[in-house]
Enzyme design. Structure first.
Site, PDB file in Angstrom:
ATOM      1  N   LYS A  42       0.828  -1.268  -0.140  1.00 22.88           N
ATOM      2  CA  LYS A  42      -0.052  -0.017   0.178  1.00 22.88           C
ATOM      3  C   LYS A  42       0.867   1.297  -0.087  1.00 22.88           C
ATOM      4  O   LYS A  42       0.317   2.373  -0.437  1.00 22.88           O
ATOM      5  CB  LYS A  42      -0.668   0.105   1.210  1.00 22.88           C
ATOM      6  CG  LYS A  42      -1.775  -1.140   1.330  1.00 22.88           C
ATOM      7  CD  LYS A  42      -2.436  -0.888   2.877  1.00 22.88           C
ATOM      8  CE  LYS A  42      -3.525  -1.952   3.154  1.00 22.88           C
ATOM      9  NZ  LYS A  42      -4.151  -1.949   4.410  1.00 22.88           N
ATOM     10  N   GLY A  43       2.201   1.158   0.577  1.00 25.20           N
ATOM     11  CA  GLY A  43       2.901   2.620   0.768  1.00 25.20           C
ATOM     12  C   GLY A  43       2.996   3.388  -0.253  1.00 25.20           C
ATOM     13  O   GLY A  43       3.217   4.547  -0.003  1.00 25.20           O
ATOM     14  N   GLU A  98       7.710   2.772  -6.009  1.00 29.74           N
ATOM     15  CA  GLU A  98       7.831   2.353  -4.549  1.00 29.74           C
ATOM     16  C   GLU A  98       8.048   3.332  -3.592  1.00 29.74           C
ATOM     17  O   GLU A  98       8.615   4.507  -4.041  1.00 29.74           O
ATOM     18  CB  GLU A  98       9.080   1.407  -4.487  1.00 29.74           C
ATOM     19  CG  GLU A  98       9.263   0.569  -3.238  1.00 29.74           C
ATOM     20  CD  GLU A  98       8.449  -0.160  -2.549  1.00 29.74           C
ATOM     21  OE1 GLU A  98       7.252   0.228  -2.068  1.00 29.74           O
ATOM     22  OE2 GLU A  98       8.663  -1.486  -2.387  1.00 29.74           O
ATOM     23  N   LYS A 130      16.944   3.909   1.725  1.00 30.63           N
ATOM     24  CA  LYS A 130      17.551   4.035   2.916  1.00 30.63           C
ATOM     25  C   LYS A 130      18.655   2.929   2.789  1.00 30.63           C
ATOM     26  O   LYS A 130      18.329   1.660   2.910  1.00 30.63           O
ATOM     27  CB  LYS A 130      16.355   3.584   3.802  1.00 30.63           C
ATOM     28  CG  LYS A 130      16.990   3.647   5.246  1.00 30.63           C
ATOM     29  CD  LYS A 130      15.616   3.631   6.158  1.00 30.63           C
ATOM     30  CE  LYS A 130      14.798   2.357   6.292  1.00 30.63           C
ATOM     31  NZ  LYS A 130      13.944   2.324   7.380  1.00 30.63           N
ATOM     32  N   VAL A 152      10.697   5.625   8.910  1.00 30.16           N
ATOM     33  CA  VAL A 152       9.750   7.056   8.750  1.00 30.16           C
ATOM     34  C   VAL A 152       8.534   6.496   8.507  1.00 30.16           C
ATOM     35  O   VAL A 152       8.140   5.426   7.984  1.00 30.16           O
ATOM     36  CB  VAL A 152      10.518   7.478   7.650  1.00 30.16           C
ATOM     37  CG1 VAL A 152      11.865   8.206   8.143  1.00 30.16           C
ATOM     38  CG2 VAL A 152      10.474   6.617   6.389  1.00 30.16           C
ATOM     39  N   ASP A 158       3.718   3.616   6.564  1.00 30.46           N
ATOM     40  CA  ASP A 158       2.712   3.444   7.767  1.00 30.46           C
ATOM     41  C   ASP A 158       3.738   2.929   8.926  1.00 30.46           C
ATOM     42  O   ASP A 158       4.821   2.337   8.697  1.00 30.46           O
ATOM     43  CB  ASP A 158       1.701   2.307   7.444  1.00 30.46           C
ATOM     44  CG  ASP A 158       2.147   1.210   7.471  1.00 30.46           C
ATOM     45  OD1 ASP A 158       3.125   0.713   6.735  1.00 30.46           O
ATOM     46  OD2 ASP A 158       1.414   0.289   8.118  1.00 30.46           O
ATOM     47  N   ARG A 164      -0.241   7.024   7.483  1.00 30.00           N
ATOM     48  CA  ARG A 164      -0.321   7.139   5.928  1.00 30.00           C
ATOM     49  C   ARG A 164      -0.398   8.529   5.406  1.00 30.00           C
ATOM     50  O   ARG A 164      -0.127   8.853   4.345  1.00 30.00           O
ATOM     51  CB  ARG A 164      -0.791   5.948   5.169  1.00 30.00           C
ATOM     52  CG  ARG A 164      -0.573   4.531   5.386  1.00 30.00           C
ATOM     53  CD  ARG A 164      -1.271   3.567   4.174  1.00 30.00           C
ATOM     54  NE  ARG A 164      -1.233   2.017   4.774  1.00 30.00           N
ATOM     55  CZ  ARG A 164       0.070   1.437   4.451  1.00 30.00           C
ATOM     56  NH1 ARG A 164       0.909   1.838   3.974  1.00 30.00           N
ATOM     57  NH2 ARG A 164      -0.156   0.234   5.140  1.00 30.00           N
TER      58      ARG A 164
HETATM   59  P1  IMP Z   1      12.868  -3.953   1.820  1.00 34.19           P
HETATM   60  O1  IMP Z   1      12.128  -5.039   1.270  1.00 34.19           O
HETATM   61  O2  IMP Z   1      13.541  -3.997   3.130  1.00 34.19           O
HETATM   62  O3  IMP Z   1      13.628  -2.953   0.729  1.00 34.19           O
HETATM   63  O4  IMP Z   1      11.501  -3.020   2.297  1.00 34.19           O
HETATM   64  C1  IMP Z   1      10.555  -2.489   1.599  1.00 34.19           C
HETATM   65  C2  IMP Z   1       9.256  -2.405   2.356  1.00 34.19           C
HETATM   66  O5  IMP Z   1       9.528  -2.290   3.637  1.00 34.19           O
HETATM   67  C3  IMP Z   1       8.744  -0.976   2.014  1.00 34.19           C
HETATM   68  O6  IMP Z   1       7.930  -1.097   0.835  1.00 34.19           O
HETATM   69  C4  IMP Z   1       8.139  -0.571   3.125  1.00 34.19           C
HETATM   70  O7  IMP Z   1       6.654  -1.039   3.266  1.00 34.19           O
HETATM   71  C5  IMP Z   1       8.768  -1.206   4.250  1.00 34.19           C
HETATM   72  N1  IMP Z   1       9.772  -0.391   5.104  1.00 34.19           N
HETATM   73  C6  IMP Z   1      11.088  -0.130   5.050  1.00 34.19           C
HETATM   74  N2  IMP Z   1      11.454   0.825   5.729  1.00 34.19           N
HETATM   75  C7  IMP Z   1      10.558   1.390   6.156  1.00 34.19           C
HETATM   76  C8  IMP Z   1      10.216   2.776   7.064  1.00 34.19           C
HETATM   77  O8  IMP Z   1      11.063   3.204   7.412  1.00 34.19           O
HETATM   78  N3  IMP Z   1       9.051   3.082   7.212  1.00 34.19           N
HETATM   79  C9  IMP Z   1       7.756   2.297   6.656  1.00 34.19           C
HETATM   80  N4  IMP Z   1       8.025   1.280   6.089  1.00 34.19           N
HETATM   81  C10 IMP Z   1       9.259   0.670   5.608  1.00 34.19           C
END
Ligand code: IMP
Length: 174
Positions: A42-43, A98, A130, A152, A158, A164
């Site tokens: 959803k982000g 994303e 990040k 964040v 969220d 959100r």
């Molecule tokens: P990854 O697979 O570790 O790259 O994470 C991606 C997903 O993790 C993102 O689409 C977010 O939904 C969630 N996510 C990662 N860091 C954060 C954050 O700081 N705040 C909220 N959601 C996060």
């Protein structure tokens, strides 16, 4: 209403200006043809809504439902597809939209999943990058902002489904 667990990291005006720039960068590099934007739910829903208007021209909007977090602040590394694309993307120029790339596990999974569907090209646009915990070396084509190693929320992101709807990005400290 003030919430003292939140500290503004990127104010609304900076997001607005950067999204407008991203729209121009995307058109410059991807050309004037149709672009299939694939928002990762959803982000990304807030960012996607602003970005597709900044890109302009012929844009298809598709969504992929993905769940990699289960209410906490740590990635489980397990990606679950909760909603698939509605249409084929064969021979289309695609842009994955994303909210944030953290470990890179979700994006790596999505890139591999979409590659087998025969798109002409797949590029990636993330509002936030990040890099502190990156586990997979990814080529991200368009990045809104690089952020430090903080959790964040806001502008689509969220914590346990809340926050959100904040118009800015804030660091959340419990
Ligand atoms: P990854 O697979 O570790 O790259 O994470 C991606 C997903 O993790 C993102 O689409 C977010 O939904 C969630 N996510 C990662 N860091 C954060 C954050 O700081 N705040 C909220 N959601 C996060």
């Amino acid at each position: 209403m003030t919430d003292n667990r939140l500290k503004v990291l990127i104010p609304e005006e900076r997001i607005e200006a950067r999204v407008a720039e991203l729209g121009r960068e995307i058109r410059e590099r991807m050309g004037d043809g149709p672009i299939t934007c694939i928002g990762v739910l959803k982000g990304s829903f807030v960012f996607m809504a602003d970005l597709v208007r900044a890109i302009g021209g012929e844009v298809r909007c598709e969504f992929l439902g993905v769940s990699s977090y289960h209410g906490g602040t740590r990635s489980t590394g397990v990606v679950r597809i909760t909603e698939d694309l509605r249409h084929p993307i064969e021979d289309q120029d695609c842009l994955i939209v994303e909210d944030i790339v953290d470990t890179g596990l979700t994006m790596d999974y999505l890139l591999r999943m979409l590659a087998v569907r025969g798109p002409r090209s797949v590029r990636v646009c993330t509002l936030l990058d990040k890099p502190a915990h990156r586990e997979i070396d990814l080529d991200i084509d368009f990045v809104g902002f690089q952020i430090p190693d903080e959790f964040v929320v806001g502008y689509g992101l969220d914590l346990g489904e809340f926050y959100r709807n904040l118009p800015y990005i804030a660091v959340y400290t419990p």
